[in-house]
Scaffold this motif. Structure first.
Motif, mmCIF file in Angstrom:
data_model
loop_
_atom_site.group_PDB
_atom_site.id
_atom_site.type_symbol
_atom_site.label_atom_id
_atom_site.label_comp_id
_atom_site.label_asym_id
_atom_site.label_seq_id
_atom_site.Cartn_x
_atom_site.Cartn_y
_atom_site.Cartn_z
ATOM 1 N N VAL A 188 0.599 -1.020 0.227
ATOM 2 C CA VAL A 188 0.066 -0.212 -0.008
ATOM 3 C C VAL A 188 0.971 1.396 0.024
ATOM 4 O O VAL A 188 0.903 1.739 -1.062
ATOM 5 N N LEU A 189 2.105 0.742 1.159
ATOM 6 C CA LEU A 189 2.765 2.565 0.931
ATOM 7 C C LEU A 189 3.876 2.082 -0.297
ATOM 8 O O LEU A 189 3.952 3.672 -0.756
ATOM 9 N N ARG A 190 3.736 1.361 -0.711
ATOM 10 C CA ARG A 190 5.128 1.536 -1.958
ATOM 11 C C ARG A 190 3.745 2.322 -2.825
ATOM 12 O O ARG A 190 4.882 3.001 -3.664
ATOM 13 N N TYR A 191 3.058 1.438 -3.185
ATOM 14 C CA TYR A 191 1.905 1.918 -4.620
ATOM 15 C C TYR A 191 1.042 2.767 -4.454
ATOM 16 O O TYR A 191 0.471 3.055 -5.578
ATOM 17 N N GLY B 191 -0.292 9.266 -3.828
ATOM 18 C CA GLY B 191 -0.705 10.127 -4.232
ATOM 19 C C GLY B 191 -2.856 10.267 -3.592
ATOM 20 O O GLY B 191 -3.463 11.209 -3.984
ATOM 21 N N VAL B 192 -2.588 8.938 -3.277
ATOM 22 C CA VAL B 192 -4.625 9.387 -2.078
ATOM 23 C C VAL B 192 -3.917 9.550 -1.346
ATOM 24 O O VAL B 192 -2.972 9.751 0.089
ATOM 25 N N PRO B 193 -5.343 10.964 -0.780
ATOM 26 C CA PRO B 193 -5.822 11.583 0.143
ATOM 27 C C PRO B 193 -5.338 10.947 1.787
ATOM 28 O O PRO B 193 -5.817 9.944 1.788
ATOM 29 N N HIS B 194 -4.449 10.619 2.626
ATOM 30 C CA HIS B 194 -4.547 10.295 3.499
ATOM 31 C C HIS B 194 -4.110 8.895 3.713
ATOM 32 O O HIS B 194 -5.338 8.045 4.741
ATOM 33 N N LEU B 195 -3.712 8.278 2.886
ATOM 34 C CA LEU B 195 -3.126 7.049 2.947
ATOM 35 C C LEU B 195 -2.322 6.458 4.427
ATOM 36 O O LEU B 195 -3.332 5.159 4.198
#
Length: 70
Positions: free
Chosen positions: A17-20, A23-27
């Motif tokens: 999740v953190l690698r790909y 651009g996702v807000p609040h990842l």
């Protein structure tokens, strides 16, 4: 099964999740809140699949718990 699977699954899923997920807000917050539910769902599904497909392996992994049909 949840206890056995959660540590490796959490580590691999968080890394993906953190690698790909750029651009996702609040990842980080979404990962923190959503990953536990995903881990439980995958663990229960894996346990059900193992219990159905290879009950001997399931019995070994769980110490024989959860195999009674009545």
């Amino acid at each position: 099964m949840i206890y056995m699977l959660h540590v490796p699954f959490v580590n691999y899923a968080t890394e993906l999740v953190l690698r790909y997920g750029h651009g996702v807000p609040h990842l980080h917050l979404l990962t923190y809140l959503g990953l536990p539910l995903l881990v439980i769902m995958v663990s229960v599904a894996t346990a059900a699949l193992l219990r159905w497909a290879v009950p001997g392996v399931y019995a070994t992994l769980t110490g024989g718990r959860g195999l009674a049909t009545s």
